[in-house]
Design a protein around this motif. Structure first.
Motif, PDB file in Angstrom:
ATOM      1  N   THR A 148       0.835  -1.202   0.000  1.00 28.08           N
ATOM      2  CA  THR A 148       0.000   0.000   0.000  1.00 28.08           C
ATOM      3  C   THR A 148       0.868   1.250   0.000  1.00 28.08           C
ATOM      4  O   THR A 148       0.602   2.210  -0.732  1.00 28.08           O
ATOM      5  N   GLN A 191      -7.138   1.089  -0.567  1.00 29.90           N
ATOM      6  CA  GLN A 191      -7.476  -0.099   0.201  1.00 29.90           C
ATOM      7  C   GLN A 191      -8.575   0.227   1.218  1.00 29.90           C
ATOM      8  O   GLN A 191      -9.528  -0.514   1.370  1.00 29.90           O
ATOM      9  N   ASP A 211      -5.845  -1.134  -5.081  1.00 28.02           N
ATOM     10  CA  ASP A 211      -5.231  -1.749  -3.899  1.00 28.02           C
ATOM     11  C   ASP A 211      -6.210  -2.753  -3.308  1.00 28.02           C
ATOM     12  O   ASP A 211      -7.218  -2.372  -2.726  1.00 28.02           O
ATOM     13  N   GLU A 212      -5.943  -4.009  -3.485  1.00 26.89           N
ATOM     14  CA  GLU A 212      -6.806  -5.107  -3.039  1.00 26.89           C
ATOM     15  C   GLU A 212      -8.260  -4.936  -3.494  1.00 26.89           C
ATOM     16  O   GLU A 212      -9.173  -4.930  -2.687  1.00 26.89           O
TER      17      GLU A 212
END
Ligand SMILES: Nc1ncnc2c1ncn2[C@@H]1O[C@H](COP(=O)(O)OP(=O)(O)OP(=O)(O)O)[C@@H](O)[C@H]1O
Ligand SMILES: [Mg+2]
Lengths: 340, 294
Positions: free
Chosen positions: B44, B81, B152-153
């Protein structure tokens, strides 16, 4: 410009849809005002209060009536006479007797006037003094506590709404990542912050107007001056309070801390600005300090317009003070603002 | 192909942690790049430095040969995220809000269609399920018609069906010419989507290459796993490259029949033996010594 309008709209929708805050902002001040009006409606005493200007003759029978409280004003230049007569107009005195000009003043709109006139004229016929007093009629609505306190209540509501509506919300946005998300877009910090401020300005102005109109419909406040001037003063005061909120919000990340700091600021400000009681008798230090509180200038200016009918020149210093405070706070927050 | 983004020796130190410790790589235009690594590896932090959200302590990012500027912000689609959405706005209002921020936003209907949002357009952001929220965050990321997308994810919390839809979506954006940078804890996903992956740990990149190239480089043959009832009872020397992990004997083999024969001669029971082709997950564990959590 597009993004400004979109952000303005989003923030305003958020306010309207957040029912709790919405109703709190509208109804809390109204309830407060009605509460004051009810609680303090018959503060009237059975004793009359009569002002005396100049030296009364030795055997003035009227002065021996025990149910009347007499207040002496020994100096009798024009300014004193005017201010004392003004107190009759505002129903703070029931009557004034001017011994040098052999005149007495009664307020034709006061319930006590006919009775006092009878008593006074009766006592005069018993005296054999040569002086015959002439009646000078004046008229004026009584200034009730609600008339005096309404600018304070609205000002206080404005203060809370600006501090928490701008300051608190920005801190929350910073903490939960909304600010970070916006930072990743082409939106500039300036257009984001100014959209927040503009939205809050409109919201607070509208709520203040609604609170005023809503309570005024039932209580019919004294309004001697111009609504336009009052609106200008109000807008400037809101800008000033928003800029205080911005300053607090420019860096803090914790809502708890922000809430604490804002309470720490707002309560002394409310007490120090003469919102609920006059600072006239307060220690000089407090009176001096109050000049540095933006709320003082709004409350003072609004009272001057509404009660005394002050014009632009009458509240000019208040306007200037608010403008200067705003510039200082805005400049300071622009310097320290951070997205994250 | 030309490099769209060049990452040069990034370092980022938080108080006690060196989250990113000398990361360099470059992205060819149009690829899908996967950043993998255990929790706390620095993914991240790296991706946020690439997005221009975090400033690195040292190192640089060049977007089309220039440092990150306003032009980059207009062309980058970003999904964090963790992020909240503005309160009290509906899904449709949120999309329109973000459309207003960009000079040439993707048409509303197209966004809704790509992210399958038509059923929840009037729902309040706060009332979305986890997966619906992910879809809205993704919708926001593609509002700018980005030529580089950072995710991010993006599939954490999605059901299997939604993940597959998401993969289609990534391929669709990629086919429009966008470059994609994503992090994920799903190795199958990384293998399937990414043209290139980097495996990170402790702020450093351990390996970087195409998924299959990495596997070919690290694994020779297949993975053999034999559960042991009593690991203590092993009284023979382990074959080379074998290890006892999680109560099982694990080894790689290039010639399975020979391996099995050898194991039988030492008298090991082959009950429960399994053989599989090495995956990214195996590589990941080999490199980072951790098991993955989604
Ligand atoms: N703002 C911060 N302040 C202090 N430390 C931080 C901060 N952000 C991240 N870290 C630390 O830096 C390291 C890397 O964090 P990062 O979020 O980049 O990991 P990650 O690879 O994204 O992990 P995950 O897979 O769990 O999302 C962690 O040890 C984390 O605790
Ligand atoms: Mg992460």
């Amino acid at each position: 410009m597009n993004s400004f309008i979109a952000l303005f709209r989003a923030r305003t929708l958020e306010f309207v849809r957040d029912r709790g805050t919405f109703f709190w902002n509208m109804f809390f001040p109204m309830i407060l005002v009605f509460g004051f009006a009810l609680a303090l409606s018959d503060a009237g005493t059975t004793v009359f209060t009569v002002g005396l200007i100049g030296e009364p003759p030795g055997d003035f029978d009227f002065l021996s009536i025990e149910q009347i409280e007499f207040i002496r004003y020994p100096i009798h230049d024009n300014a004193t006479v005017e201010s004392v007569v003004e107190r009759v107009r505002r129903h703070e005195l029931d009557m004034v007797i001017h011994f040098d000009s052999t005149e007495f003043y009664l307020n034709s709109e006061s319930d006590t006037a006919p009775l006092l006139r009878r008593i006074f004229e009766d006592s005069q016929t018993r005296d054999d003094g040569p002086a015959v007093f002439h009646e000078r009629q004046i008229s004026g609505q009584p200034i009730r506590y609600v008339d005096w306190v309404i600018p304070g209540v609205i000002g206080m509501n404005m203060l809370f709404s600006c501090l928490f509506g701008v300051g608190f919300v920005l801190v929350r946005y910073r903490k939960n990542g909304v600010l970070k998300r916006l930072k990743a877009t082409p939106v500039s910090a300036f257009s984001f912050v100014s959209a927040q401020a503009a939205s809050r300005l409109s919201i607070v102005f509208v709520t203040s107007t609604v609170v005023y109109a809503g309570t005024n419909a039932l209580l019919n406040f004294s309004m001697e001056g111009s609504y336009l001037l009052l609106a200008i003063l109000t807008l400037l005061a809101i800008v000033c309070m928003i800029s205080i909120g911005l300053l607090f919000a420019s860096r803090l990340r914790s809502e708890e801390l922000a809430g604490g700091v804002m309470n720490l600021v707002s309560f002394p400000m409310i007490i120090g600005s003469g919102v609920f009681f006059s600072l006239e008798g307060a220690p000089q230090a407090l009176q001096t300090a109050s000049r540095f509180l933006p709320l003082t200038h709004f409350v003072e200016g609004a009272r001057a317009i509404m009660i005394e009918g002050a014009g632009l020149s009458g509240i000019f210093t208040n306007l200037i003070a608010l403008a200067v405070f705003s510039l200082v706070f805005i400049a300071a927050s622009a310097l320290v603002f951070r997205w994250d | 192909m030309q490099d769209i983004l060049v990452v040069n020796n990034l370092v980022k130190q938080f108080r006690q942690v060196r989250a990113v410790d000398g990361v360099s790589f470059s992205l060819s235009e149009g690829i899908c790049f996967g950043l993998l690594g255990p929790n706390g590896a620095g993914k991240t932090t790296t991706i946020e430095i690439m997005e221009g959200i975090l400033a690195p302590d040292s190192g640089s990012i060049l977007y089309r040969g220039r440092p990150i500027d306003d032009e980059f912000k207009k062309r980058a689609g970003i999904q964090f995220q963790n992020t909240s959405l503005p309160d009290y706005l509906t899904v449709a209002e949120t999309i329109r809000l973000f459309q207003a921020f960009y000079p040439d936003p993707r048409p509303f209907d197209e966004i809704v269609e790509i992210c399958s949002l038509s059923d929840i357009l009037t729902r309040d952001n706060k009332k979305l399920s986890g997966g619906q929220r992910q879809r809205l965050l993704l919708a926001i990321a593609i509002v700018p018609q980005p030529d580089i997308v950072f995710l991010d994810e993006p599939t954490t919390g999605l059901d299997p069906q939604a993940r597959r839809n998401f993969w289609d979506l990534i391929r669709r954006i990629q086919s429009e010419g966008a470059t994609i940078v994503l992090t994920t804890h799903y190795m199958d996903e990384a293998h399937l989507l990414c043209d290139q992956i980097a495996i990170m740990d402790h702020g450093r990149i351990l390996e970087i290459d195409a998924p299959q190239a990495l596997l070919d480089r690290h694994f020779d043959g297949v993975l053999v796993r034999i559960p042991l009832h009593d690991p203590q009872s092993i009284d023979f020397p382990l074959p080379e490259g074998a290890a006892i992990r999680h109560g099982a004997l694990e080894l790689t083999s290039t010639r399975l029949d020979e391996t099995v024969r050898n194991l039988l001669t030492v008298g090991l029971s082959l009950d429960g033996l399994s053989v599989h082709k090495p995956t990214l997950e195996d590589l990941f564990i080999k490199l980072t010594g951790n098991t993955l959590r989604a």
